[in-house]
Design an enzyme around this catalytic site. Structure first.
Site, short mmCIF file in Angstrom:
data_model
loop_
_atom_site.label_atom_id
_atom_site.label_comp_id
_atom_site.label_asym_id
_atom_site.label_seq_id
_atom_site.Cartn_x
_atom_site.Cartn_y
_atom_site.Cartn_z
N CYS A 257 33.49 26.60 53.80
CA CYS A 257 32.49 27.63 52.23
C CYS A 257 32.81 27.31 51.10
O CYS A 257 34.13 26.86 50.14
CB CYS A 257 33.84 29.04 52.48
N ASP B 176 43.04 50.70 37.39
CA ASP B 176 42.58 49.37 37.97
C ASP B 176 42.05 50.60 39.29
O ASP B 176 42.94 49.95 40.57
CB ASP B 176 43.33 48.65 38.37
N GLU C 51 50.95 53.92 42.82
CA GLU C 51 50.34 53.40 43.87
C GLU C 51 50.95 53.82 44.75
O GLU C 51 51.26 53.80 45.49
CB GLU C 51 51.18 51.52 43.78
N TYR D 63 47.08 52.90 40.33
CA TYR D 63 46.36 51.97 41.02
C TYR D 63 47.27 50.61 40.45
O TYR D 63 46.93 49.92 40.45
CB TYR D 63 45.05 51.46 41.32
N CYS E 297 35.80 47.26 39.21
CA CYS E 297 34.90 45.53 39.85
C CYS E 297 34.06 46.52 40.46
O CYS E 297 33.40 45.95 41.28
CB CYS E 297 36.33 45.52 41.10
N CYS F 61 25.26 25.76 49.19
CA CYS F 61 26.40 25.76 50.65
C CYS F 61 24.86 26.13 51.72
O CYS F 61 24.05 27.07 51.33
CB CYS F 61 26.88 27.61 50.84
N CYS G 134 27.95 35.51 49.44
CA CYS G 134 27.27 35.16 48.50
C CYS G 134 25.75 35.97 48.07
O CYS G 134 25.29 35.94 49.44
CB CYS G 134 27.14 33.57 47.76
N GLN H 37 44.22 39.58 41.76
CA GLN H 37 42.95 39.32 41.22
C GLN H 37 42.67 38.09 42.76
O GLN H 37 44.12 37.23 42.30
CB GLN H 37 42.64 39.09 40.34
N CYS I 171 24.75 33.56 55.94
CA CYS I 171 26.02 34.39 55.29
C CYS I 171 25.60 34.60 54.62
O CYS I 171 25.07 35.35 53.08
CB CYS I 171 26.92 32.62 55.03
#
EC number: 2.1.1.-
Length: 396
Positions: free
Chosen positions: A160, A328, A285, A261, A355, A75, A86, A232, A83
Site C-alpha cells: 500500500c 476534537d 474522554e 474528546y 476531521c 497504486c 483512496c 493522529q 480498493c
C-alpha cells in the site's frame, strides 16, 4: 417507477467535486455521483449502485477527454472496481488539495451560511508513505487487503503506497482465517504493532501479535500508550495541530480550560503549559484505556484532571465559567447537546479540530445560535490521496 441503471454505461461530462470522494454529473434528470473522474472530464461511467430515486453512483471506466490534472495512480488497485481506501490517486497532489478546499468551502456555505476562501495546506512528508494506521481484513483466500468502495468484497494487497513503508509486510505475507481483521500501527519510532481481531461464535476476540505499547513524540513530549488507541494517523499531524492549538487557545495563566474528546491528552498538555500550575485543565474522554494512558503520560501536570465518560454529560456538570475550550470530536461531530453545554460555560475562545467538514459546518451553525462566530480557519491535507481533510477552526 425509476428504471434501475445498475451496470449501465453512461457517457457524461463530470461536474463539480462533492463531499465524499466523487464528482457530480446529471443524466436524464438524475444526479450521478462519479468516482475516478475529475471536474470537466468527459468519460464513460458504469453505474455501480442504484437504489432508485434521484441519484445513483458510478465509476469512470474510460476517459474520453482528460483533465490536465490527471495522473497515473501510484497504486494499481486504486481504480474502478479496486480498493476503496483512496479517492484521488488519479489527480496530482496540488489539485487534490484544491478539490478538498472546494468541498470545505461548499459545506461551510451550505450548512453554516459562512462564505470563506479555503486553502488546504500540505503536511511534511509528501503524499505517500504517511498512513501509520491501517485496518486490513482477510478475504476468502486468506490474503489480507482492503474492502472495495461501498462493498464487503476484499481487494488483496501486495503493498500500500500510502502506508508507512514496511508497516504491512508481516500482515500481507501471511494467510489468515477469512474475515479476520488486522490492526496495524506504525509508531513514532517506526515500530510496527499488529493485532488480530476475529469473530468466534459471534463474539470478537483480539490477540496482540507484536508490540502493543506505542511511542510517539509531539508537543515537546514523549508519549507511550495503547498502540491501537487514538492518535493522529499522519506522522506530522500531531505536532502541527498542537502548535496551532497553542497559538489559538491563548489560555490565560491561572485560567480554566477544557480538552474535550481528549484522547491521551495531546492538547491538554498544551493547555496545561498555558494555564500553569495555578490553573486547571479538564480532560474528558470516553475511552477508559485512553484516560488511563493520559493520566500516566501527564502525571507531571497536576493541573490536569481527567474524567471518563460522555462529553455532554460531564461538561454539563463541570465548574463554570471556562476560559478556553478545545474539542476534537469523532467524524460525526460534537452535536447540539455538546455545543449547548460548551456555550453554557461561556468560553472566550473555542478551538475546534474537525476531521469532517460537514460535521464541522453543522456544529458551527449551532455555535452561531449561541453568539459564537468563526474568526479563523486552517485546513490540512492530513490524509493525502483520500477525500478526508482536517480543519481547525477558531470561534470567539
Amino acid at each position: 417507477m425509476t428504471e434501475n441503471w445498475l451496470g449501465r454505461v453512461l457517457e457524461l461530462e463530470i461536474g463539480p467535486v462533492a463531499h465524499g470522494g466523487h464528482c457530480v454529473s446529471r443524466v436524464d434528470g438524475r444526479v450521478v455521483f462519479v468516482r475516478h473522474g475529475l471536474p470537466g472530464e468527459r468519460v464513460r461511467a458504469e453505474v455501480t449502485e442504484d437504489k432508485g430515486g434521484s441519484f445513483c453512483r458510478a465509476d469512470a471506466v474510460e476517459v474520453l477527454s482528460a483533465s490536465e490534472h490527471r495522473v497515473t495512480p501510484p497504486c494499481p488497485v486504486a481504480a474502478p472496481g479496486g480498493c476503496g481506501g483512496c479517492d484521488w490517486q488519479h489527480a496530482d497532489p496540488a489539485y487534490q488539495r484544491s478539490l478538498k478546499a472546494a468541498v470545505v468551502a461548499e459545506q461551510l456555505e451550505r450548512l453554516a451560511g459562512i462564505t470563506r476562501d479555503v486553502v488546504v495546506e500540505p503536511l511534511d512528508g509528501g503524499p505517500l508513505g504517511w498512513r501509520s494506521r491501517v485496518r486490513l481484513v482477510a478475504g476468502r483466500d486468506g490474503r489480507a487487503g482492503l474492502r472495495a468502495h461501498h462493498s464487503h468484497r476484499v481487494v488483496p494487497l501486495d503493498d500500500c503506497p500510502i502506508a508507512v513503508p514496511g508497516a504491512l509486510e508481516v500482515a500481507l505475507a501471511k494467510r489468515w482465517r477469512p474475515g479476520t481483521e488486522l490492526e496495524v500501527t506504525s509508531d513514532g519510532d517506526r515500530h510496527t504493532h499488529l493485532r488480530e481481531v476475529s469473530t468466534v461464535h459471534g463474539r470478537n476476540k483480539s490477540r496482540q501479535l507484536s508490540g502493543g505499547l506505542a511511542v510517539q513524540h509531539a508537543a515537546d513530549r514523549d508519549w507511550r500508550f495503547d498502540a491501537h488507541g487514538f492518535w493522529q494517523v499522519h506522522p506530522h499531524a500531531a505536532d502541527t495541530f498542537a502548535a496551532l492549538v497553542r497559538e489559538w487557545a491563548e489560555a490565560p495563566r491561572g485560567g480554566v480550560a477544557w480538552d474535550l474528546y481528549a484522547g491521551v491528552g495531546l492538547f491538554a498538555s498544551v493547555l496545561a503549559d498555558q494555564v500553569g500550575p495555578s490553573g486547571h485543565v479538564l480532560a474528558v474522554e470516553s475511552g477508559r484505556q485512553a484516560v488511563s494512558d493520559g493520566e500516566r503520560n501527564l502525571a507531571d501536570l497536576p493541573q490536569v484532571s481527567w474524567r471518563a465518560g460522555r462529553v455532554e454529560h460531564i461538561v454539563a456538570d463541570a465548574p463554570q465559567p471556562v476560559d478556553v475550550v478545545v474539542l476534537d470530536p469523532p467524524r460525526k461531530g460534537a452535536g447540539r447537546a455538546v455545543v449547548d453545554a460548551i456555550a453554557a460555560g461561556s468560553p472566550d475562545r473555542i478551538v475546534y479540530v474537525a476531521c469532517d467538514p460537514a460535521a464541522l459546518a453543522r456544529d458551527l451553525a449551532t455555535f452561531a445560535d449561541h453568539g459564537y462566530s468563526l474568526t479563523d480557519l486552517r485546513a490540512f491535507d492530513a490524509f493525502p490521496m483520500t477525500h478526508h481533510v482536517e480543519c481547525i477552526a477558531l470561534l470567539q
